[in-house]
Design a protein around this motif. Sequence first.
Motif, PDB file in Angstrom:
ATOM      1  N   TYR A 125      -1.859 -10.709   0.778  1.00  0.00           N
ATOM      2  CA  TYR A 125      -3.281 -10.482   0.511  1.00  0.00           C
ATOM      3  C   TYR A 125      -3.789  -9.477   1.526  1.00  0.00           C
ATOM      4  CZ  TYR A 125      -3.753 -13.962   4.266  1.00  0.00           C
ATOM      5  OH  TYR A 125      -3.647 -14.651   5.442  1.00  0.00           O
ATOM      6  N   LEU A 126      -4.985  -8.949   1.259  1.00  0.00           N
ATOM      7  CA  LEU A 126      -5.541  -7.881   2.082  1.00  0.00           C
ATOM      8  C   LEU A 126      -6.679  -8.417   2.942  1.00  0.00           C
ATOM      9  CD1 LEU A 126      -5.636  -4.766   2.671  1.00  0.00           C
ATOM     10  CD2 LEU A 126      -7.294  -4.617   0.787  1.00  0.00           C
ATOM     11  N   THR A 127      -6.642  -8.114   4.228  1.00  0.00           N
ATOM     12  CA  THR A 127      -7.714  -8.490   5.149  1.00  0.00           C
ATOM     13  C   THR A 127      -8.373  -7.224   5.672  1.00  0.00           C
ATOM     14  OG1 THR A 127      -6.414 -10.414   5.857  1.00  0.00           O
ATOM     15  CG2 THR A 127      -8.311  -9.803   7.210  1.00  0.00           C
ATOM     16  N   LEU A 128      -9.684  -7.104   5.447  1.00  0.00           N
ATOM     17  CA  LEU A 128     -10.414  -5.929   5.907  1.00  0.00           C
ATOM     18  C   LEU A 128     -11.030  -6.176   7.281  1.00  0.00           C
ATOM     19  CD1 LEU A 128     -12.267  -4.812   2.654  1.00  0.00           C
ATOM     20  CD2 LEU A 128     -10.004  -4.163   3.465  1.00  0.00           C
ATOM     21  N   GLU A 129     -11.336  -5.100   7.974  1.00  0.00           N
ATOM     22  CA  GLU A 129     -11.976  -5.222   9.285  1.00  0.00           C
ATOM     23  C   GLU A 129     -13.353  -5.865   9.174  1.00  0.00           C
ATOM     24  OE1 GLU A 129     -12.059  -1.397  11.066  1.00  0.00           O
ATOM     25  OE2 GLU A 129      -9.872  -1.287  11.377  1.00  0.00           O
ATOM     26  N   THR A 130     -13.956  -5.780   7.994  1.00  0.00           N
ATOM     27  CA  THR A 130     -15.277  -6.384   7.774  1.00  0.00           C
ATOM     28  C   THR A 130     -15.207  -7.902   7.641  1.00  0.00           C
ATOM     29  OG1 THR A 130     -15.034  -6.079   5.387  1.00  0.00           O
ATOM     30  CG2 THR A 130     -16.130  -4.312   6.618  1.00  0.00           C
ATOM     31  N   GLY A 131     -13.970  -8.440   7.566  1.00  0.00           N
ATOM     32  CA  GLY A 131     -13.817  -9.879   7.395  1.00  0.00           C
ATOM     33  C   GLY A 131     -13.624 -10.299   5.956  1.00  0.00           C
ATOM     34  N   GLU A 132     -13.616  -9.330   5.025  1.00  0.00           N
ATOM     35  CA  GLU A 132     -13.389  -9.650   3.623  1.00  0.00           C
ATOM     36  C   GLU A 132     -11.902  -9.871   3.359  1.00  0.00           C
ATOM     37  OE1 GLU A 132     -14.976  -6.708   1.054  1.00  0.00           O
ATOM     38  OE2 GLU A 132     -17.067  -7.087   1.587  1.00  0.00           O
ATOM     39  N   TYR A 133     -11.629 -10.740   2.379  1.00  0.00           N
ATOM     40  CA  TYR A 133     -10.253 -10.998   1.956  1.00  0.00           C
ATOM     41  C   TYR A 133     -10.132 -10.670   0.466  1.00  0.00           C
ATOM     42  CZ  TYR A 133      -9.815 -13.729   6.282  1.00  0.00           C
ATOM     43  OH  TYR A 133      -9.786 -14.134   7.592  1.00  0.00           O
TER      44      TYR A 133
ATOM     45  N   ILE B  53      -9.836  -0.418  -1.819  1.00  0.00           N
ATOM     46  CA  ILE B  53      -9.285  -1.775  -1.869  1.00  0.00           C
ATOM     47  C   ILE B  53      -7.997  -1.780  -2.683  1.00  0.00           C
ATOM     48  CG2 ILE B  53      -9.701  -4.177  -2.513  1.00  0.00           C
ATOM     49  CD1 ILE B  53     -11.553  -3.211  -0.302  1.00  0.00           C
ATOM     50  N   TYR B  54      -8.103  -1.426  -3.972  1.00  0.00           N
ATOM     51  CA  TYR B  54      -6.947  -1.616  -4.846  1.00  0.00           C
ATOM     52  C   TYR B  54      -5.810  -0.648  -4.558  1.00  0.00           C
ATOM     53  CZ  TYR B  54      -9.362   1.862  -7.863  1.00  0.00           C
ATOM     54  OH  TYR B  54     -10.008   2.950  -8.364  1.00  0.00           O
ATOM     55  N   THR B  55      -6.110   0.479  -3.950  1.00  0.00           N
ATOM     56  CA  THR B  55      -5.022   1.417  -3.649  1.00  0.00           C
ATOM     57  C   THR B  55      -4.153   0.936  -2.484  1.00  0.00           C
ATOM     58  OG1 THR B  55      -6.552   2.698  -2.261  1.00  0.00           O
ATOM     59  CG2 THR B  55      -6.197   3.453  -4.539  1.00  0.00           C
ATOM     60  N   GLN B  56      -4.555  -0.138  -1.823  1.00  0.00           N
ATOM     61  CA  GLN B  56      -3.736  -0.688  -0.740  1.00  0.00           C
ATOM     62  C   GLN B  56      -2.689  -1.677  -1.258  1.00  0.00           C
ATOM     63  OE1 GLN B  56      -5.497  -1.472   3.132  1.00  0.00           O
ATOM     64  NE2 GLN B  56      -7.522  -0.942   2.306  1.00  0.00           N
ATOM     65  N   PHE B  57      -2.715  -1.948  -2.574  1.00  0.00           N
ATOM     66  CA  PHE B  57      -1.720  -2.836  -3.182  1.00  0.00           C
ATOM     67  C   PHE B  57      -0.640  -2.023  -3.887  1.00  0.00           C
ATOM     68  CE2 PHE B  57      -5.418  -5.567  -2.752  1.00  0.00           C
ATOM     69  CZ  PHE B  57      -4.868  -6.787  -2.373  1.00  0.00           C
ATOM     70  N   LEU B  58       0.515  -2.643  -4.085  1.00  0.00           N
ATOM     71  CA  LEU B  58       1.639  -1.988  -4.765  1.00  0.00           C
ATOM     72  C   LEU B  58       1.410  -2.034  -6.273  1.00  0.00           C
ATOM     73  CD1 LEU B  58       4.714  -3.288  -2.719  1.00  0.00           C
ATOM     74  CD2 LEU B  58       3.893  -0.920  -2.868  1.00  0.00           C
ATOM     75  N   LEU B  59       0.756  -1.026  -6.786  1.00  0.00           N
ATOM     76  CA  LEU B  59       0.429  -0.962  -8.211  1.00  0.00           C
ATOM     77  C   LEU B  59       1.535  -0.249  -8.980  1.00  0.00           C
ATOM     78  CD1 LEU B  59      -3.320   0.123  -7.983  1.00  0.00           C
ATOM     79  CD2 LEU B  59      -2.421  -2.203  -8.202  1.00  0.00           C
ATOM     80  N   GLU B  60       1.687  -0.645 -10.232  1.00  0.00           N
ATOM     81  CA  GLU B  60       2.573   0.066 -11.152  1.00  0.00           C
ATOM     82  C   GLU B  60       1.704   0.986 -11.993  1.00  0.00           C
ATOM     83  OE1 GLU B  60       5.302  -0.974 -15.017  1.00  0.00           O
ATOM     84  OE2 GLU B  60       5.386  -2.359 -13.323  1.00  0.00           O
TER      85      GLU B  60
ATOM     86  N   TYR C 188      -3.949  -6.083 -13.987  1.00  0.00           N
ATOM     87  CA  TYR C 188      -3.996  -6.935 -12.812  1.00  0.00           C
ATOM     88  C   TYR C 188      -5.354  -7.628 -12.724  1.00  0.00           C
ATOM     89  CZ  TYR C 188      -0.142  -3.888 -11.214  1.00  0.00           C
ATOM     90  OH  TYR C 188       1.021  -3.170 -11.114  1.00  0.00           O
ATOM     91  N   ILE C 189      -5.391  -8.717 -11.966  1.00  0.00           N
ATOM     92  CA  ILE C 189      -6.645  -9.376 -11.619  1.00  0.00           C
ATOM     93  C   ILE C 189      -6.870  -9.184 -10.119  1.00  0.00           C
ATOM     94  CG2 ILE C 189      -7.812 -11.599 -11.343  1.00  0.00           C
ATOM     95  CD1 ILE C 189      -7.852 -10.661 -14.184  1.00  0.00           C
ATOM     96  N   LEU C 190      -7.950  -8.507  -9.784  1.00  0.00           N
ATOM     97  CA  LEU C 190      -8.324  -8.254  -8.391  1.00  0.00           C
ATOM     98  C   LEU C 190      -9.473  -9.191  -8.018  1.00  0.00           C
ATOM     99  CD1 LEU C 190      -8.087  -6.390  -5.833  1.00  0.00           C
ATOM    100  CD2 LEU C 190      -9.874  -4.972  -6.900  1.00  0.00           C
ATOM    101  N   GLN C 191      -9.341  -9.874  -6.883  1.00  0.00           N
ATOM    102  CA  GLN C 191     -10.372 -10.834  -6.469  1.00  0.00           C
ATOM    103  C   GLN C 191     -10.744 -10.677  -5.001  1.00  0.00           C
ATOM    104  OE1 GLN C 191      -8.724 -14.727  -7.531  1.00  0.00           O
ATOM    105  NE2 GLN C 191     -10.271 -14.899  -9.141  1.00  0.00           N
ATOM    106  N   ARG C 192     -12.058 -10.725  -4.771  1.00  0.00           N
ATOM    107  CA  ARG C 192     -12.553 -10.904  -3.411  1.00  0.00           C
ATOM    108  C   ARG C 192     -12.788 -12.395  -3.222  1.00  0.00           C
ATOM    109  NH1 ARG C 192     -17.586  -7.531  -1.490  1.00  0.00           N
ATOM    110  NH2 ARG C 192     -18.457  -8.443  -3.387  1.00  0.00           N
ATOM    111  N   ILE C 193     -12.164 -12.994  -2.227  1.00  0.00           N
ATOM    112  CA  ILE C 193     -12.241 -14.437  -2.001  1.00  0.00           C
ATOM    113  C   ILE C 193     -13.524 -14.754  -1.238  1.00  0.00           C
ATOM    114  CG2 ILE C 193     -11.041 -16.453  -1.085  1.00  0.00           C
ATOM    115  CD1 ILE C 193      -8.477 -14.699  -1.114  1.00  0.00           C
TER     116      ILE C 193
END
Length: 354
Positions: free
Chosen positions: A88-96, A4-11, A39-44
């Motif tokens: 934001y990130l959308t997964l094939e499982t339907g998670e955001y 999940i988190y590696t798909q974001f532009l992290l510093e 960072y704050i990572l959230q599953r909506i």
Amino acid sequence: MENIYTQFLLEGNPVSLVRYGNGHINDTYLLLTDEPHAYILQRINSRVFSDVPKLMDNIIAVTNHLRRQDDNPRHVLTLVPTKAGDRYLTLETGEYWRLYEFVTDSICLDKPENAHDLMQSGVAFGVFQNQMADFPAQTLVETIPHFHDTPDRYRQLHEAIRENRAGRLTSVSYELAFYLQRESEASALMDMCRRGELPLRVTHNDTKLNNVMLDKRLRTPLCVIDLDTVMPGLVANDFGDSIRFGASTAAEDEKDLSKVSLSLELLEAFASGFLGACGNRLTPAELETLPLGAKLMTLECGVRFLTDYLNGDTYFHIARPEHNLDRTRTQMTLVEDMERKWRDMELIIRQAAR
């Protein structure tokens, strides 16, 4: 979680990921890297929020508007894009999933330690109203339809009475009588809005102290967080929910009702902070409805607790069998105290507005 988190532009490179905060809706984590960077990572929660893309459109539009007026990165939530350039990130499982920059050198309080803390939350929500006053509220979607629709909450109560799912109806006759006696007031604010007497505003709809980030050293407000319920609404509801929660002298589920009352000192603290930060943005009619907002938000919350109790405690988390009934009664007691102190409430708000 790494996928999940590696798909974001992290510093920097991630070094830790831990659960964060006391929220009950979304899954929230604090992510640290070796830069160091936080960072704050959230599953909506897509069960609570049925249209997450529209919710995120709201947040993007609102934060962009706030940032144009104050570009200090600590004064507005900042979304971190994905490596694909999405917000934001959308997964094939339907998670955001989404990633926010952590607001540095900040604290978040679950309850005010003194009147100053509550006043500062008033400043934060007042600044929010001030900065969003020229934003077209009607362009935002309702992330939770009918969220602060008090007449609809009463409709749900009547449905719960008819169905009596948990067989508890006869045990709450006093509580039901209390709320039904005040049902005629439920639509007052919405009726004024329909008649054009109150403007539709961008409202936060969860204006508790724990949705304000404070400077760790100065205890002054930095920014408002938890923007999932930002949508079109009435300013009296935002003001009222803050008073319901922040100016009560007891916890929301206090069993000893002798401890429950409206603190005029805390009301004055929040009102002075909120209205001082709003400036001249509110109309005279809006100012006049602020006490009613406090009463209706307290009534509405009590109706919701009582409805859930009748339905068998299916919505609010409970820690004991009569937890929702205890919450119902604290809201009743708070409404009664507001009614006793009505003239004082009006005077305090008028003085704060001046």
